[in-house]
Write a protein that holds these residues in place. Structure first.
Motif, PDB file in Angstrom:
ATOM      1  N   LEU A 100       0.862  -1.311  -0.019  1.00  0.00           N
ATOM      2  CA  LEU A 100      -0.076  -0.038  -0.101  1.00  0.00           C
ATOM      3  C   LEU A 100       0.762   1.328  -0.116  1.00  0.00           C
ATOM      4  CD1 LEU A 100      -2.821  -1.140   2.685  1.00  0.00           C
ATOM      5  CD2 LEU A 100      -2.992  -1.123   0.271  1.00  0.00           C
TER       6      LEU A 100
ATOM      7  N   ASN B  39      -1.854   5.376   2.747  1.00  0.00           N
ATOM      8  CA  ASN B  39      -3.229   4.476   2.623  1.00  0.00           C
ATOM      9  C   ASN B  39      -2.985   3.492   3.821  1.00  0.00           C
ATOM     10  OD1 ASN B  39      -3.303   5.160  -0.403  1.00  0.00           O
ATOM     11  ND2 ASN B  39      -5.124   5.626   0.726  1.00  0.00           N
ATOM     12  N   GLN B  40      -1.982   3.497   4.466  1.00  0.00           N
ATOM     13  CA  GLN B  40      -1.590   2.422   5.169  1.00  0.00           C
ATOM     14  C   GLN B  40      -2.216   2.588   6.864  1.00  0.00           C
ATOM     15  OE1 GLN B  40       2.695   1.827   5.893  1.00  0.00           O
ATOM     16  NE2 GLN B  40       2.902   1.261   3.419  1.00  0.00           N
TER      17      GLN B  40
ATOM     18  N   PHE C 191      -5.529   2.212   7.974  1.00  0.00           N
ATOM     19  CA  PHE C 191      -6.793   1.922   7.520  1.00  0.00           C
ATOM     20  C   PHE C 191      -7.720   1.077   8.753  1.00  0.00           C
ATOM     21  CE2 PHE C 191      -3.559  -1.270   6.168  1.00  0.00           C
ATOM     22  CZ  PHE C 191      -3.768  -2.269   6.964  1.00  0.00           C
TER      23      PHE C 191
ATOM     24  N   ARG D  66     -11.857  -5.723   3.987  1.00  0.00           N
ATOM     25  CA  ARG D  66     -12.518  -4.889   4.539  1.00  0.00           C
ATOM     26  C   ARG D  66     -12.403  -3.902   5.769  1.00  0.00           C
ATOM     27  NH1 ARG D  66     -16.941  -3.523   7.692  1.00  0.00           N
ATOM     28  NH2 ARG D  66     -16.804  -5.537   8.684  1.00  0.00           N
TER      29      ARG D  66
ATOM     30  N   GLN E  31     -12.239   1.430   3.719  1.00  0.00           N
ATOM     31  CA  GLN E  31     -11.905   0.984   2.357  1.00  0.00           C
ATOM     32  C   GLN E  31     -11.888  -0.343   2.249  1.00  0.00           C
ATOM     33  OE1 GLN E  31      -7.822   2.855   2.117  1.00  0.00           O
ATOM     34  NE2 GLN E  31      -6.913   0.953   3.074  1.00  0.00           N
TER      35      GLN E  31
ATOM     36  N   MET F 183      -9.797  -3.316   0.125  1.00  0.00           N
ATOM     37  CA  MET F 183      -8.510  -3.609  -0.321  1.00  0.00           C
ATOM     38  C   MET F 183      -8.404  -4.943  -1.401  1.00  0.00           C
ATOM     39  SD  MET F 183      -5.996  -2.565   2.891  1.00  0.00           S
ATOM     40  CE  MET F 183      -6.922  -3.215   3.966  1.00  0.00           C
TER      41      MET F 183
ATOM     42  N   TYR G  12      -6.890  -7.627  -3.308  1.00  0.00           N
ATOM     43  CA  TYR G  12      -5.715  -8.257  -3.453  1.00  0.00           C
ATOM     44  C   TYR G  12      -5.717  -9.256  -4.538  1.00  0.00           C
ATOM     45  CZ  TYR G  12      -1.454 -10.939  -2.489  1.00  0.00           C
ATOM     46  OH  TYR G  12      -0.110 -11.518  -2.468  1.00  0.00           O
TER      47      TYR G  12
ATOM     48  N   VAL H 278      -2.300  -4.810  -4.920  1.00  0.00           N
ATOM     49  CA  VAL H 278      -3.558  -4.403  -4.104  1.00  0.00           C
ATOM     50  C   VAL H 278      -4.302  -3.193  -4.852  1.00  0.00           C
ATOM     51  CG1 VAL H 278      -4.255  -3.321  -1.839  1.00  0.00           C
ATOM     52  CG2 VAL H 278      -2.344  -5.046  -1.829  1.00  0.00           C
ATOM     53  N   THR H 279      -5.605  -3.119  -4.868  1.00  0.00           N
ATOM     54  CA  THR H 279      -6.205  -2.069  -5.447  1.00  0.00           C
ATOM     55  C   THR H 279      -7.239  -1.518  -4.340  1.00  0.00           C
ATOM     56  OG1 THR H 279      -6.694  -3.139  -7.878  1.00  0.00           O
ATOM     57  CG2 THR H 279      -8.182  -1.562  -7.192  1.00  0.00           C
ATOM     58  N   LEU H 280      -7.364  -0.371  -4.193  1.00  0.00           N
ATOM     59  CA  LEU H 280      -7.929   0.346  -3.017  1.00  0.00           C
ATOM     60  C   LEU H 280      -9.179   0.864  -3.476  1.00  0.00           C
ATOM     61  CD1 LEU H 280      -5.031   2.446  -1.327  1.00  0.00           C
ATOM     62  CD2 LEU H 280      -6.105   0.150  -0.736  1.00  0.00           C
TER      63      LEU H 280
END
Length: 978
Positions: A116, A120-121, A123, A139, A143, A145, A147, A152-154
């Motif tokens: 990340l 964005n870390q 969370f 979840r 957000q 995440m 994987y 990783v897509t946020l």
């Protein structure tokens, strides 16, 4: 005991009758897992290893040991999942990643936060992890995440992601006021409903439904259940399982593999719900939970439940073949009659109504019958009444629940009907048998009388099938009685007492049962039948061939396709084929957990149908599900958790094999421990292990609960260890093997042996050469010694020959000497004869002279003159001297040779005189022999002395003897008469 262990009154529903109780629940607390007791999440890997998320981190349980893995930031773990890629993913506060295990069996955490961006870390907590279409969705409130493929897509929330759930590849997300479905491929949301549609209640779980119109169920924290159709986006209220305004809440929910729903609550533990075709029926699920607050529920691959509590863990073994019906006392008998179960215990009589909704009996419904407290032994169904044999006496229990005592008898073991005699029964007591009569009009029982002639304890009694008047009574210590009763059954008219005669091996521990319309007798040495014709007992081979005759069979009965038995505290059954013949093998493993718990000689086995049986023990009444056995053994794998050993520096861990590779262990290792686990048996309270070490054992070891195998002082070399496990119901794992190699010490290694071989070879060559040289030297030495020995031998032989020759010479010499002596004696004798002859002739001559002088006759004188002449001629004749000379020289050859050599000038007369002197002849004797005067002899001797140059002081005889010393000093024997 009789062959009727317990009774089930026949009804139309018997074959479908379900008797179930509570499953066994194992409690795990802080003392077990040594961590914070509050648990949030759980998952299970393909091996059955369990992963729990709690406030300390990740707690891993392999069925034997608990391991703890911390997150890097020390945060609690709120979510766990085991993926199709066979990986365990973890979610915590500002942390997510994987749980891995290294080659030594040690688990560790691998963080993925670095994937990340730094911004964005933060969370916070990851509350759920879902797998949809092989993609993972983590979840948090802020957000999602996604994987996939190490990327990783946020997806940030519009407001707050306060719920997520995945059902059948459908991912549901609640964002503020809307429940949405999320397409993980297109990364798109679709709104399904507004929270207002479910009364703004907070969603706890979305599950598969039971109604095809509403295929999903929404479970809310407030206790409501709604049906949901995502296609039409319709919602229907189904049921409220928690009353409005109650302090209780739903915390979690699952749909189990058996179709039932389980709900975790805030203060009532677990609720259970099932759809009966008309409605969803909700009830309290289980009892004896260690905490009322359930934070989450998880169902294992085997269908067992784990209840994650606010204070510990509960393992609910739904897959177990056994459930507990009653556990408040020791159970001796049970009957099922008109949807009621009645049990006789050591604390009284209890009954329970059948659960109408589930068509089964549950343990929570048992009630004690007031007034029947104390030891109850057995129960009999007679018509619409139940006879209870009790320590206090005999009691009759009606359908209305009221009972009355049958007066006149106390201490009743059991009551049996008399076959062939309606309404007559025998009450078997501590001290004899009583006749009981059923009054049909009053529907009551009356003790008619005590049967005369028998006053022994009659707990174990059976009426003969071949002769109704005969009853067999077995006494545990006194043997077997054969009673013959009168026609009215009021007295004993015949009795035979069998001890250890007539074929019985002993009079101890004999019981009688009915089997295939025959009376059989069990003992400590097999099963027997009675031969009426021979009045003796014979082994019953049909059962003895299957049951170990060295063990005591205390109970046996046949029910449909099975023979049930209790043998030395172990229950089991033998399956029968269509012809009623037993299949090989005893089925005992399922009941191993009851070993040692049966009431001895009062064992209760109550088959309900082909697949269900009840068993009463000292700890309660249990129901067993007996499934048809399959040849396919369930796959249960055993795990090598860790392999450790001690070296001088401390404990070391070996690299665990991933296949058939070999483990190498140093030669200085000791206390080798192979730690085992059977994760598929996780939750089993008595997992046992057995092993066989090739090269050391030829048979498997006894089953032991210790999950580690320890070896000390193994010799260097390769070993193969075979291991297997079994649970409390006898289910065995597949056998697994591991190879390990104890490395040799430096003096046991290959290179050392090579060096040693080379060294030995060189040494042997050198030794060979040295030995060869020594052998050659020794051979040469031996040759020389042999030559020396030969020479010595030859010398010895020569010496022996010389000695022999010497001896022969000495012998010859002795013979010669003897001959010389003999001849010398002869010579001396001859000489003396000559002397005597001369003397005689001289005397004759002198006599003739005298006669001649005195005679005057001329003629006589002439004749006398002639005689004198002849005598004188003879005296003057020297022929005899020549003979003497020749003989003396032959006898004393050496003497003469030396004398001649020393004095060659001596003439014959001198030599003769020397011979006479040597012979020690006197002068007179010499004069006589020589026919000369003594004066002439003296003159001759004088001249000889001069010739020999002898002084006056030298003895001529001694001088001549000195010349003859080579003849060993021979001297003539002077005493010999000549």
């Amino acid at each position: 005991m009789s062959s009727t262990f317990a009774q089930v009154k026949e009804t139309k529903s018997n074959t479908a009758l379900s008797v179930t109780g509570f499953p066994e629940i194992l409690h795990y607390n802080k003392n077990d897992f040594n961590a914070d007791p509050q648990f949030w999440a759980m998952c299970e890997d393909q091996d059955g290893v369990l992963y729990f998320g709690n406030n300390d981190g990740i707690i891993i349980f392999d069925g034997e040991t608990w391991q703890k893995v911390y997150l890097p930031n020390g945060a609690s773990v709120r979510s766990l999942i085991y993926t199709s890629g066979k990986e365990v993913f973890v979610g915590g506060f500002n942390e997510f990643g994987k749980v891995k295990v290294n080659s030594q069996g040690v688990y560790f955490f691998e963080s993925l936060v670095q994937l990340l961006p730094p911004e964005n870390q933060n969370f916070e907590n990851v509350w759920n992890i879902h797998e949809v279409d092989e993609k993972l969705i983590f979840r948090s409130f802020r957000q999602l995440m996604l994987y996939d493929n190490k990327k990783v897509t946020l997806l940030p929330a519009d407001h707050t992601f306060n719920f997520s759930g995945a059902v059948s590849q459908n991912l549901f997300i609640k964002d503020h006021t809307f429940l949405k479905s999320f397409d993980v491929r297109k990364l798109q949301y679709q709104e399904i409903l507004n929270i207002q549609d479910i009364n703004n209640e907070e969603i706890v779980s979305i599950l598969e439904g039971f109604d095809p119109i509403y295929p999903f169920l929404i479970i809310t924290k407030q206790g409501s259940i709604f049906g949901l159709d995502i296609d039409s986006k319709k919602v229907r209220f189904i049921k409220r399982i928690i009353p409005d305004n109650a302090s209780n809440l739903i915390t979690s929910a699952i749909k189990s593999s058996n179709g039932k729903y389980y709900f975790g609550t805030l203060n009532t533990n677990l609720l259970e719900a099932s759809f009966n075709g008309e409605e969803l029926v909700v009830s309290q699920a289980f009892r004896y939970n260690q905490s009322q607050t359930v934070l989450n529920i998880y169902q294992s691959k085997k269908g067992n439940l784990w209840s994650l509590l606010n204070n510990g863990l509960d393992f609910i073994e739904l897959s177990s073949p056994v459930s507990t019906i009653f556990d408040q006392a020791s159970v001796y008998d049970a009957v099922i009659m008109d949807k009621k179960m009645i049990i006789a215990t050591n604390q009284g009589v209890y009954f329970s109504e059948q659960n109408e909704n589930q068509n089964s009996y549950q343990s929570q419904g048992f009630q004690s019958i007031k007034g029947l407290e104390g030891q109850a032994w057995s129960i009999n169904i007679i018509g619409q009444k139940v006879l209870i044999s009790h320590d206090k006496g005999l009691f009759s229990l009606g359908k209305n629940g009221y009972f009355s005592q049958v007066n006149g008898v106390y201490g009743v073991w059991k009551t049996i009907p008399i076959r062939g005699s309606k309404d007559r029964y025998l009450a078997c007591t501590y001290e004899g048998i009583y006749l009981v009569v059923h009054d049909q009009i009053k529907d009551d029982f009356i003790i008619k009388q005590k049967i005369d002639g028998f006053a022994e304890s009659s707990r174990d009694i059976l009426q003969s099938k071949s002769d109704p008047s005969v009853f067999w009574v077995c006494h545990g210590y006194k043997g077997v009685y054969k009673l013959r009763l009168s026609e009215n059954f009021d007295k004993v008219i015949g009795i035979e007492h069998f001890k250890d005669q007539n074929g019985l091996p002993s009079h101890f521990s004999v019981n009688v049962f009915e089997f295939n319309d025959k009376e059989i007798f069990t003992s400590n040495h097999g099963i027997y039948i009675y031969d009426e014709l021979q009045n003796s007992f014979k082994p019953f081979d049909k059962l003895n061939n299957f049951l170990d005759t060295s063990l005591n069979v205390r109970s046996i009965q046949k029910y449909e396709d099975k023979i049930w038995f209790v043998q030395d505290d172990e229950a089991g059954f033998i399956r029968l084929d269509k012809n009623g013949d037993p299949f090989p093998g005893l089925n005992k493993n399922t009941f191993l957990n009851l070993k040692g718990d049966f009431n001895r000689s009062m064992e209760l086995i109550l088959p309900i149908n082909q697949h269900r049986v009840l068993m009463g023990t000292r700890t309660g009444l249990y129901a067993y599900q007996i499934d048809q056995e399959s040849n396919d053994k369930p796959y249960v794998e055993i795990h090598f958790r860790k392999i450790s050993y001690q070296i001088p520096e401390g404990e070391e861990l070996a690299t665990l094999p991933t296949g058939d590779e070999r483990i190498n262990i140093p030669n200085d290792a000791s206390n080798i421990k192979i730690h085992l686990a059977a994760p598929s048996f996780a939750g089993s309270k008595n997992t046992q292990y057995s092993y066989l070490l090739e090269g050391m054992n030829t048979t498997w070891t006894n089953w032991e609960s210790k999950p580690a195998i320890e070896f000390n002082f193994l010799k260097s070399g390769q070993y193969t260890l075979h291991v297997k496990a079994r649970n409390q119901f006898g289910l065995e794992s597949q056998t697994r093997k591991i190879q390990f190699y104890i490395m040799p010490k430096w003096f046991q290694t290959t290179w050392f042996f090579g060096f040693l071989l080379a060294f030995i070879s060189i040494t042997l060559i050198i030794i060979y050469q040295l030995v060869l040289r020594k052998i050659l030297r020794e051979k040469e030495k031996t040759r020389k010694e042999e030559e020396e020995k030969a020479k010595v031998l030859e010398l010895k032989i020569q010496q022996m020959k010389l000695e022999h020759e010497k001896k022969q010479i000495e012998k010859d010499k002795e013979m010669l000497e003897e001959d010389v002596v003999f001849k010398s004696k002869e010579l001396a004798n001859y000489t003396m004869l000559l002397v005597n002859k001369k003397d005689l002739l001289q005397e004759l001559k002198d006599g003739l002279d005298t006669i001649k002088t005195s005679t005057t006759n001329e003629k006589i004188k002439s004749r006398l003159g002639k005689l004198q002449h002849r005598i004188q001629t003879n005296l003057s004749n020297e022929e005899h001297l020549k003979v003497f000379d020749a003989n003396f020289e032959r006898v004393h050859q050496q003497f003469f040779d030396e004398l001649k050599a020393s004095f060659p000038f001596l003439n014959g007369k001198d030599l003769r005189l020397c011979a006479f002197v040597k012979m020690n002849l006197t002068n007179k004797e010499i004069a006589t022999i020589l026919n000369i005067s003594v004066r002439g002899v003296e003159t001759a001797r004088y001249r000889l002395r001069k010739r020999l140059s002898l002084g006056h002081d030298v003895n001529m005889a001694e001088f001549l003897d000195s010349l003859s010393q080579h003849e060993d000093g021979f001297e003539p024997d002077e005493s010999q008469e000549l």
